[in-house]
Enzyme design. Structure first.
Site, PDB file in Angstrom:
ATOM      1  N   LEU A 132     -32.745 -52.068 -24.139  1.00  0.00           N
ATOM      2  CA  LEU A 132     -32.385 -53.451 -23.850  1.00  0.00           C
ATOM      3  C   LEU A 132     -33.482 -54.180 -23.096  1.00  0.00           C
ATOM      4  O   LEU A 132     -33.782 -55.342 -23.385  1.00  0.00           O
ATOM      5  CB  LEU A 132     -31.083 -53.509 -23.047  1.00  0.00           C
ATOM      6  CG  LEU A 132     -30.566 -54.922 -22.774  1.00  0.00           C
ATOM      7  CD1 LEU A 132     -30.313 -55.661 -24.075  1.00  0.00           C
ATOM      8  CD2 LEU A 132     -29.302 -54.895 -21.941  1.00  0.00           C
ATOM      9  N   GLU A 133     -34.095 -53.505 -22.152  1.00  0.00           N
ATOM     10  CA  GLU A 133     -35.066 -54.189 -21.302  1.00  0.00           C
ATOM     11  C   GLU A 133     -36.343 -54.580 -22.044  1.00  0.00           C
ATOM     12  O   GLU A 133     -36.908 -55.638 -21.776  1.00  0.00           O
ATOM     13  CB  GLU A 133     -35.422 -53.309 -20.096  1.00  0.00           C
ATOM     14  CG  GLU A 133     -34.296 -53.138 -19.090  1.00  0.00           C
ATOM     15  CD  GLU A 133     -33.820 -54.458 -18.526  1.00  0.00           C
ATOM     16  OE1 GLU A 133     -34.622 -55.402 -18.425  1.00  0.00           O
ATOM     17  OE2 GLU A 133     -32.630 -54.544 -18.189  1.00  0.00           O
ATOM     18  N   SER A 134     -36.809 -53.743 -22.968  1.00  0.00           N
ATOM     19  CA  SER A 134     -38.085 -54.058 -23.629  1.00  0.00           C
ATOM     20  C   SER A 134     -38.080 -53.703 -25.113  1.00  0.00           C
ATOM     21  O   SER A 134     -39.152 -53.614 -25.712  1.00  0.00           O
ATOM     22  CB  SER A 134     -39.235 -53.306 -22.941  1.00  0.00           C
ATOM     23  OG  SER A 134     -39.101 -51.905 -23.116  1.00  0.00           O
TER      24      SER A 134
END
Length: 247
Positions: free
Chosen positions: A126-128
């Site tokens: 999700l973050e990257s």
């Protein structure tokens, strides 16, 4: 594997509060004077003059950052819109692929920090998008811009000092020190104070490399979870069905 999907839902590290959009452009009058004052304080905190001067050389504020700050997607989209755009079939399938291919290393990291290995992939995804999108904004420039802006000056100035400390410790070169528009960095999108508190050097090479070393990336996420009270095996929540009569 359903926990990979569920973990993706909750793994956004929100760092700002909602604000209304502004029509007028930002006023950066006095930025140079603020930067000089900040440089003096940074050196008083133990950052070398060389590091500060190199980071602040020819530094100008970035108007794009202010515009993004006033229109964050987390606060202009509904939950369903936000979820649909991020927990996609592509990410679910890639999460399963990475989890299967990297299970040995993930289990080693999870055992060291006593967390669940599947969530390391979930946060990373999700973050990257599994390290594909780390941002291309200068971390120093973004944080200086937000530190000068009065809305959350104290918070972002503190992040700027943290970013200078990261440079001072040599974890990344100034040219490679890029991230999201608000200063979130690396494949796990840590803000600088999170990096200083939680980033891990899993391979023991002396650098906490969350930009290109997956072992350090996953260990940093694991350390973040562990130090914030994660209980292995408990999961993050449970699916429920509400009774029809509930208001």
């Amino acid at each position: 594997m359903r926990f990979i999907v569920l973990g993706l839902i909750i793994s956004c590290f929100v760092i700002s509060a909602p604000v209304s959009a502004e029509n007028e452009g930002p006023d950066f009058t006095g930025f140079d004077q603020w930067l000089e004052k900040t440089a003096i304080e940074a050196q008083a905190r133990g950052i070398s003059k060389e590091t500060v001067e190199r980071a602040f050389e020819n530094l100008e504020p970035d108007p794009r950052v202010i515009r993004f700050d006033r229109n964050q997607e987390e606060f202009v989209q509904t939950f369903n819109e936000y979820l649909t755009a991020r927990v996609t079939e592509y990410r679910i399938n890639k999460a399963r692929e990475f989890y299967g291919a990297e299970k040995k290393l993930l289990n080693e990291i999870a055992d060291r920090y006593d967390v669940d290995p599947q969530y390391l992939i979930a946060f990373w995804g999700l973050e990257s998008s599994f390290g594909r999108y780390q941002g291309k904004y200068s971390v120093i420039r973004s944080l200086a811009t937000l530190g000068f802006d009065p809305r959350r000056s104290k918070f972002f100035t503190e992040q700027l000092f943290g970013a200078l400390q990261i440079l001072e410790e040599g974890h990344v070169t100034p040219d490679e020190f890029v991230g999201g528009w608000a200063g979130a960095m690396g494949q796990n999108q840590f803000i600088p104070t999170s990096f200083l508190n939680y980033a891990a050097d899993f391979d023991g090479d002396g650098k906490k490399n969350i930009w290109s070393n997956k072992a350090d990336v996953w260990a940093s996420i694991a350390n973040y979870l562990s130090k914030n009270g994660w209980k292995r095996g408990d999961g993050w929540g449970a699916r429920v069905t509400l009774p029809a009569a509930l208001n």
